[in-house]
Write a protein that holds these residues in place. Sequence first.
Motif, PDB file in Angstrom:
ATOM      1  N   SER A 295      -4.689   4.323   5.054  1.00  0.00           N
ATOM      2  CA  SER A 295      -5.798   5.548   4.453  1.00  0.00           C
ATOM      3  C   SER A 295      -5.047   6.615   5.668  1.00  0.00           C
ATOM      4  O   SER A 295      -5.833   7.755   5.624  1.00  0.00           O
ATOM      5  N   HIS A 319      -2.941   4.872  -0.735  1.00  0.00           N
ATOM      6  CA  HIS A 319      -3.540   5.927  -1.497  1.00  0.00           C
ATOM      7  C   HIS A 319      -2.718   7.303  -1.160  1.00  0.00           C
ATOM      8  O   HIS A 319      -2.252   7.922  -1.584  1.00  0.00           O
ATOM      9  N   SER A 354       1.094   4.455  -4.638  1.00  0.00           N
ATOM     10  CA  SER A 354      -0.297   5.351  -3.831  1.00  0.00           C
ATOM     11  C   SER A 354      -1.502   4.738  -5.143  1.00  0.00           C
ATOM     12  O   SER A 354      -2.415   4.602  -4.414  1.00  0.00           O
ATOM     13  N   LEU A 355      -1.384   4.263  -5.815  1.00  0.00           N
ATOM     14  CA  LEU A 355      -2.312   3.452  -7.330  1.00  0.00           C
ATOM     15  C   LEU A 355      -2.084   1.718  -6.454  1.00  0.00           C
ATOM     16  O   LEU A 355      -2.996   1.692  -6.941  1.00  0.00           O
ATOM     17  N   HIS A 356      -1.099   1.599  -5.910  1.00  0.00           N
ATOM     18  CA  HIS A 356      -1.025  -0.442  -5.513  1.00  0.00           C
ATOM     19  C   HIS A 356      -0.599  -0.140  -4.214  1.00  0.00           C
ATOM     20  O   HIS A 356       0.251  -0.481  -3.925  1.00  0.00           O
ATOM     21  N   PRO A 357      -1.585   0.662  -3.252  1.00  0.00           N
ATOM     22  CA  PRO A 357      -1.229  -0.155  -2.159  1.00  0.00           C
ATOM     23  C   PRO A 357      -0.674  -1.348  -1.717  1.00  0.00           C
ATOM     24  O   PRO A 357      -0.786  -1.406   0.124  1.00  0.00           O
TER      25      PRO A 357
END
Length: 583
Positions: A295, A319, A354-357
């Motif tokens: 992050s 993300h 970004s959607l599935h880190p």
Amino acid sequence: MTTEAPQVERYESFLVADCGTAHTTVVLFDTVAGEYRLIARAAVPTTAYAPWFDVAQGVQQAINQISEITGRKLLNEQGRLIRPVRTDGTGVDHFAAVASAAQPLNVLLVGLFDEVSITSARKALRSIYHHEKDRLTLSDQRRPHEQVGAVVQAQPELIFISGGTDDGAEDRLLQIVESVGLGMSVMGDTQAPEVIFAGNIKLRERVQEMLGRYAQVQMANNLRPTLETEQLDDAVRLVTNLYEELKINELPGTQELRDWSSTPILPTAHAFGGIIHYFAALHKQSVLGVDLGSSSVSLIMANPEQVQVSIHSELGTGHPVANLLDMVSIDDVRQWVPTEVSAAETADYIFNKSLHPFTLSTDEKTLQLEQAVARTLIRCAAATAGRDACWPFVGEQRTPPPFGVLLARGSTLANAPRPGQIMLMLLDALQPTGIFSVALDQYGVLPALGALAVHQPLAVIQTLEAGVLSDLGWVIVPTGKGTLGKKAMEISIESDRVSFEGEIEFGKIEIFPIAPGKSATVTVKPTSRFDIGFGPGQGKKMTLTGGLVGGLVIDARGRPFTLPRDVADRRSLMRKWLWDMGG
């Protein structure tokens, strides 16, 4: 008459939790044969978010794993930590926690000039995890009612006001503050942000009168008391305390962790900064730390006297990675991939990550994209940190000032299949100079050691001496301009097992063999056009130790080095670098 038996000092045990955005890591430190060691480590998915909304659950899961590994009961039947250690050996003496799982603080910046007060405010705010939602300055072309609307729309948790020297302008800043006050007046009590004023000290009373009815206003020393002077420490202290109060302490489940601990929960970047500063003081030299997180990306530069923390919450491998394409072009990422990959494939990887880190690389192309993104993320963070800290220019690019140790952490680095890939990612991204060693926080324990350093420095020293870090090896990087293929320096290596003499050409990166953990006497002599830190043409004889990459790395690619414009030539060159580095 009776005599009492002498008291035998008992070393205390420590359990430290690192609650990250993606994973929660718990480590146990205790003594073995009278010296502190890392006994066990466990990592589980973080439970701060849906569907759990309880960060303590993840900590308990990791502690249960440590109990299974060690056979040592640490939690009671109610899931509470057993403290201190009981006579039957169950429990632990001390618990501490660090966290980066909290959301960044939403900030509205207010100031006079972007290149003066706003720049200084951003430097102060990079000491915490934050998002800049908007800014109001003299250069803002929006009309007054639009500025008021911007304050409401930003929904800030902190309004950070700077601007004006202590003998400088007053009316212009007060006009902007008036717009802020109008915006706050329509927010309502439930949305009231905190306010920190770090501008012209003559305006403190006026700002308090204008904003104090809507929010708590804290006063910090003027960031720029004169145009030539910058003082950030007081503002950094206030924003750090505010972040811990509003974000870390409000994480669901942290109350239970605070009940277990006798110390506050630290932001992970600050704990990491603490151990970097500790290293600098211990070795009496400058140390650079790189934390490539899910992050955020944090860069720490420390010497024995001070530490500079630069947190970039707009960047990260999880993300926030989608923000990367707002800062660089897709080709800036693709240039680091040594095989053919389209712009669409690169963008798809970034948006899917970004959607599935939590996804992992399962094939060679995805791994190469992951490492290309890692290079670009670190380069972006380094560019900003370099501007903030006025890193020196080498050519047209800022590079970190000379340092003796590079400490790196992050799952992308730790999960790389080969040490040469890790080393190459760091050298490509940072393009450092001089002579330094590189170590990797393979097990994710450095923030835990940073939290521990204040309370039990002996445990930190003994744990580090036991080899808890992965020593990648030593690097020598000369600066100077040369001709590709021409000699840049001569080198000789003498050890029990090897005697070697050779030279390295400009434009190349090579590994010269020194067995891992073995010492060798190394003599390096650059040509008159190159400098390794002692002046042009000045050599050095030193004793260096081999690391996991298999020897001494000499990076003679130039600073800054440029990649070929021709796509085929560039990919061929990158494949050669990977091959030469054992990657």
